[in-house]
Design an enzyme around this catalytic site. Structure first.
Site, PDB file in Angstrom:
ATOM      1  N   TYR A 101       0.868  -1.182   0.000  1.00 49.07           N
ATOM      2  CA  TYR A 101       0.000   0.000   0.000  1.00 49.07           C
ATOM      3  C   TYR A 101       0.903   1.230   0.000  1.00 49.07           C
ATOM      4  CZ  TYR A 101      -3.370  -3.445   1.759  1.00 49.07           C
ATOM      5  OH  TYR A 101      -4.156  -4.552   1.933  1.00 49.07           O
ATOM      6  N   PRO A 102       1.227   1.783  -1.172  1.00 48.71           N
ATOM      7  CA  PRO A 102       2.258   2.828  -1.295  1.00 48.71           C
ATOM      8  C   PRO A 102       1.845   4.199  -0.744  1.00 48.71           C
ATOM      9  CG  PRO A 102       1.225   2.444  -3.413  1.00 48.71           C
ATOM     10  CD  PRO A 102       0.643   1.433  -2.471  1.00 48.71           C
ATOM     11  N   CYS A 103       1.825   4.289   0.580  1.00 49.91           N
ATOM     12  CA  CYS A 103       1.433   5.536   1.238  1.00 49.91           C
ATOM     13  C   CYS A 103       2.435   6.661   0.998  1.00 49.91           C
ATOM     14  CB  CYS A 103       1.229   5.311   2.729  1.00 49.91           C
ATOM     15  SG  CYS A 103       2.667   4.655   3.576  1.00 49.91           S
ATOM     16  N   PHE A 104       3.643   6.323   0.570  1.00 44.54           N
ATOM     17  CA  PHE A 104       4.644   7.359   0.296  1.00 44.54           C
ATOM     18  C   PHE A 104       4.232   8.242  -0.878  1.00 44.54           C
ATOM     19  CE2 PHE A 104       5.928   3.844  -2.386  1.00 44.54           C
ATOM     20  CZ  PHE A 104       6.285   4.465  -3.577  1.00 44.54           C
ATOM     21  N   ARG A 105       3.256   7.816  -1.656  1.00 40.46           N
ATOM     22  CA  ARG A 105       2.777   8.594  -2.802  1.00 40.46           C
ATOM     23  C   ARG A 105       1.736   9.642  -2.401  1.00 40.46           C
ATOM     24  NH1 ARG A 105       2.255   3.257  -6.484  1.00 40.46           N
ATOM     25  NH2 ARG A 105       4.453   3.082  -7.045  1.00 40.46           N
TER      26      ARG A 105
END
Length: 101
Positions: free
Chosen positions: A52-56
């Site tokens: 889940y790419p929360c860094f985006r």
């Protein structure tokens, strides 16, 4: 996992590599523009940042999260740069990198 958490994490999976969205953008997409703060809290407890790419996710000005769960803003910056996103002074150029589905 709550229903809101599931919706947020599902949304994260739709963000293309090399693009970012804002907390408000996620909140609006989920039907309630007042959820930005709740979105941030959910991202902070992300069970799998690789899946889940929360860094985006950035704020409405394109700024990185000072309290990003994996190394603060510098951790978020490293992940973004690996994703092909240029970060200057802990900020992303939304005109260039913001995803608008």
């Amino acid at each position: 996992m709550t229903e809101l958490q599931q919706k947020v994490y599902t949304y994260l999976r739709t963000i293309p590599k090399g693009k970012v969205v804002t907390y408000g953008q996620i909140a609006t997409a989920l039907g309630n523009p007042n959820l930005s703060r709740a979105i941030g809290n959910i991202l902070h407890v992300n069970p799998d940042p690789d899946y889940y790419p929360c860094f985006r996710v950035v704020n409405r000005e394109g700024k990185l999260a000072a309290h990003f769960g994996d190394g603060g803003a510098q951790g978020q910056k490293r992940r973004m740069e690996r994703d092909g996103i240029e970060v200057i002074h802990n900020k992303v150029d939304l005109k260039k990198y913001q995803w608008r589905p």
